[in-house]
Design a protein around this motif. Sequence first.
Motif, PDB file in Angstrom:
ATOM      1  N   SER A   8      29.250  54.401  -0.647  1.00 15.28           N
ATOM      2  CA  SER A   8      28.200  55.414  -0.570  1.00 15.28           C
ATOM      3  C   SER A   8      26.841  54.733  -0.630  1.00 15.28           C
ATOM      4  CB  SER A   8      28.317  56.413  -1.731  1.00 15.28           C
ATOM      5  OG  SER A   8      27.973  55.774  -2.953  1.00 15.28           O
ATOM      6  N   PRO A   9      25.804  55.389  -0.117  1.00 18.57           N
ATOM      7  CA  PRO A   9      24.457  54.821  -0.224  1.00 18.57           C
ATOM      8  C   PRO A   9      24.043  54.595  -1.675  1.00 18.57           C
ATOM      9  CG  PRO A   9      24.478  56.620   1.365  1.00 18.57           C
ATOM     10  CD  PRO A   9      25.804  56.647   0.665  1.00 18.57           C
ATOM     11  N   GLU A  10      24.494  55.489  -2.569  1.00 21.11           N
ATOM     12  CA  GLU A  10      24.143  55.339  -3.982  1.00 21.11           C
ATOM     13  C   GLU A  10      24.722  54.045  -4.546  1.00 21.11           C
ATOM     14  OE1 GLU A  10      23.879  59.383  -2.590  1.00 21.11           O
ATOM     15  OE2 GLU A  10      25.615  58.045  -2.666  1.00 21.11           O
ATOM     16  N   GLU A  11      25.991  53.763  -4.216  1.00 23.24           N
ATOM     17  CA  GLU A  11      26.605  52.522  -4.666  1.00 23.24           C
ATOM     18  C   GLU A  11      25.893  51.319  -4.061  1.00 23.24           C
ATOM     19  OE1 GLU A  11      31.199  54.163  -5.202  1.00 23.24           O
ATOM     20  OE2 GLU A  11      30.730  52.669  -3.676  1.00 23.24           O
ATOM     21  N   ALA A  12      25.479  51.437  -2.809  1.00 23.52           N
ATOM     22  CA  ALA A  12      24.776  50.338  -2.155  1.00 23.52           C
ATOM     23  C   ALA A  12      23.477  50.022  -2.874  1.00 23.52           C
ATOM     24  CB  ALA A  12      24.502  50.689  -0.692  1.00 23.52           C
ATOM     25  N   ARG A  13      22.747  51.053  -3.255  1.00 18.88           N
ATOM     26  CA  ARG A  13      21.475  50.832  -3.958  1.00 18.88           C
ATOM     27  C   ARG A  13      21.715  50.224  -5.338  1.00 18.88           C
ATOM     28  NH1 ARG A  13      17.293  52.567  -1.254  1.00 18.88           N
ATOM     29  NH2 ARG A  13      17.517  54.180   0.362  1.00 18.88           N
ATOM     30  N   GLN A  14      22.777  50.650  -5.977  1.00 17.84           N
ATOM     31  CA  GLN A  14      23.105  50.096  -7.291  1.00 17.84           C
ATOM     32  C   GLN A  14      23.416  48.602  -7.188  1.00 17.84           C
ATOM     33  OE1 GLN A  14      26.223  52.206  -9.320  1.00 17.84           O
ATOM     34  NE2 GLN A  14      26.311  50.758 -11.019  1.00 17.84           N
TER      35      GLN A  14
ATOM     36  N   PHE B 170      19.198  55.773   6.805  1.00 16.08           N
ATOM     37  CA  PHE B 170      20.038  56.373   7.846  1.00 16.08           C
ATOM     38  C   PHE B 170      21.366  56.837   7.260  1.00 16.08           C
ATOM     39  CE2 PHE B 170      23.848  55.503  10.292  1.00 16.08           C
ATOM     40  CZ  PHE B 170      23.747  56.514  11.250  1.00 16.08           C
ATOM     41  N   TRP B 171      21.991  55.990   6.466  1.00 19.12           N
ATOM     42  CA  TRP B 171      23.295  56.332   5.871  1.00 19.12           C
ATOM     43  C   TRP B 171      23.174  57.599   5.037  1.00 19.12           C
ATOM     44  CZ3 TRP B 171      26.532  52.495   2.373  1.00 19.12           C
ATOM     45  CH2 TRP B 171      27.848  52.966   2.278  1.00 19.12           C
ATOM     46  N   GLU B 172      22.082  57.732   4.308  1.00 11.74           N
ATOM     47  CA  GLU B 172      21.869  58.946   3.521  1.00 11.74           C
ATOM     48  C   GLU B 172      21.731  60.152   4.407  1.00 11.74           C
ATOM     49  OE1 GLU B 172      19.632  56.730  -0.264  1.00 11.74           O
ATOM     50  OE2 GLU B 172      18.477  57.470   1.437  1.00 11.74           O
TER      51      GLU B 172
ATOM     52  N   LEU C  83      34.261  64.041   6.718  1.00 12.81           N
ATOM     53  CA  LEU C  83      34.577  63.152   5.600  1.00 12.81           C
ATOM     54  C   LEU C  83      33.328  62.509   4.995  1.00 12.81           C
ATOM     55  CD1 LEU C  83      37.730  61.350   7.041  1.00 12.81           C
ATOM     56  CD2 LEU C  83      37.685  62.923   5.100  1.00 12.81           C
ATOM     57  N   GLY C  84      32.293  62.376   5.797  1.00 16.33           N
ATOM     58  CA  GLY C  84      31.095  61.699   5.325  1.00 16.33           C
ATOM     59  C   GLY C  84      31.028  60.252   5.748  1.00 16.33           C
ATOM     60  N   GLY C  85      31.735  59.911   6.840  1.00 10.01           N
ATOM     61  CA  GLY C  85      31.646  58.571   7.396  1.00 10.01           C
ATOM     62  C   GLY C  85      30.508  58.468   8.386  1.00 10.01           C
ATOM     63  N   VAL C  86      30.272  57.258   8.876  1.00 10.64           N
ATOM     64  CA  VAL C  86      29.239  56.993   9.871  1.00 10.64           C
ATOM     65  C   VAL C  86      29.904  56.795  11.226  1.00 10.64           C
ATOM     66  CG1 VAL C  86      27.514  55.325  10.659  1.00 10.64           C
ATOM     67  CG2 VAL C  86      27.610  55.980   8.245  1.00 10.64           C
ATOM     68  N   VAL C  87      29.471  57.549  12.222  1.00  5.56           N
ATOM     69  CA  VAL C  87      29.951  57.379  13.588  1.00  5.56           C
ATOM     70  C   VAL C  87      29.143  56.269  14.242  1.00  5.56           C
ATOM     71  CG1 VAL C  87      30.209  58.441  15.859  1.00  5.56           C
ATOM     72  CG2 VAL C  87      30.677  59.789  13.788  1.00  5.56           C
TER      73      VAL C  87
ATOM     74  N   GLU D 268      40.929  54.367   2.150  1.00  7.42           N
ATOM     75  CA  GLU D 268      41.014  52.937   1.861  1.00  7.42           C
ATOM     76  C   GLU D 268      39.626  52.298   1.753  1.00  7.42           C
ATOM     77  OE1 GLU D 268      43.580  51.626   5.030  1.00  7.42           O
ATOM     78  OE2 GLU D 268      45.362  51.773   3.782  1.00  7.42           O
ATOM     79  N   GLY D 269      38.588  53.080   1.995  1.00  8.49           N
ATOM     80  CA  GLY D 269      37.230  52.588   1.800  1.00  8.49           C
ATOM     81  C   GLY D 269      36.427  52.356   3.051  1.00  8.49           C
ATOM     82  N   VAL D 270      37.023  52.563   4.238  1.00  9.45           N
ATOM     83  CA  VAL D 270      36.271  52.385   5.471  1.00  9.45           C
ATOM     84  C   VAL D 270      35.217  53.485   5.579  1.00  9.45           C
ATOM     85  CG1 VAL D 270      36.424  52.407   8.000  1.00  9.45           C
ATOM     86  CG2 VAL D 270      38.192  51.257   6.639  1.00  9.45           C
ATOM     87  N   ARG D 271      33.986  53.081   5.927  1.00 10.76           N
ATOM     88  CA  ARG D 271      32.910  54.058   6.009  1.00 10.76           C
ATOM     89  C   ARG D 271      32.197  54.076   7.356  1.00 10.76           C
ATOM     90  NH1 ARG D 271      35.330  55.806   2.605  1.00 10.76           N
ATOM     91  NH2 ARG D 271      34.730  56.577   0.548  1.00 10.76           N
TER      92      ARG D 271
END
Length: 378
Positions: A119-125, A373-375, A199-203, A158-161
């Motif tokens: 998630s973007p939040e995890e990325a910022r962390q 963008f991800w957000e 799902l909230g993934g990125v195309v 499995e974590g693919v985003r």
Amino acid sequence: MADQQPVFDYTSSAPWEQVIRSYGGSEQINEAIREMVASGKRKDECWEAIWDHEVRAFESDKGFRDEVRGIYEAAGVNLLSVTPWTHESHVSERTGQRRDLSRWQARFDAADWLHKVTSPEEARQVARSDDVGIVLNTQNVGAAIDGSLDRIDVLYNEGVRIFQLTYNYQNMLGTGCNDPSEGGLSTFGRAAVDRVNELGGVVDVSHCGKRTTLDTIEYSDEPVAVTHATCQSVSHHYRGKSDAELEALADADGYVGIVTLPWFIAPGETQPTLDIFFEHLDYARSIIGADNVGIGTDFYPADAKFPSELLEYYKQHIVELGFDREKVEQRNIAAGIGDFKTYTDWPVIRAELGERFPSAQVEGILGENFLRFWERAV
């Protein structure tokens, strides 16, 4: 490095420096490959064996893990998107996962500083720490799911985003960038886009053909990414995006990352420098805006330390993946570009970016633009 800014790169895989260090050096890895061939292994089996060797070293040796951490610190990159080749058929007997996903999970399990970022939040962390975050992607949704939309859910779990719809060839979702047909996003492709959106993934449409790219941007409920490509108006290559695609991306508040692979951004040039990379970046900025561009070096296997014993095998492999044989044979696919020869040379990009672009835009291009963008996209 604590409390640093996010620096994001789409890199495809772990740096070759990481793999080579697991063997003790460049000559050692080449000798290991020669020994494997002498014992009867095919080059594709050698390829898999060296990655397995690196993962075992990563799992068992804290000193090696510390060395690998030093590679990312030297590069100054703390968020990377990598590609477990989820469209390959091999499944790990130990985990039941597709093999390369299993390898990445083994790395995450072994190192408390390496994180699967979902998630973007995890990325910022992660960016606020001294750690490294990995955003998993798949570069061929059509092949990865083999006709089953439910497998998109499996990949997501499995974590693919980041979900790239096609690779170079046409699949059930749409047409790839180097396929002779000019088809667009299929009915099944629309259903796949809907599922990724839900799902909230990125195309991602980096390798998609023009019609599929335009169709996807128009159809998707959420903004779409071109995580790693070039600008065809600067240097024409089928891995690039036309002005029409970039303009559509701009209208839909999307994102584009520019690659550093010399045979994509400077086809026909024998010794290109990073100047051409910045020309592509500046051109993309002129169309899509300074807040929507970033860096996706795709710097694999362009690393100048790529094992020489595998070069001919890898050329054949990427031809089978849909790249033109003539163009592949004409280029050294493992030479780097200018002063960017191995992943630890990444700071030369950052330094030149600061000299060529306004300081107010540099932070965005380095990573903030992708995170914003991800957000938006989720």
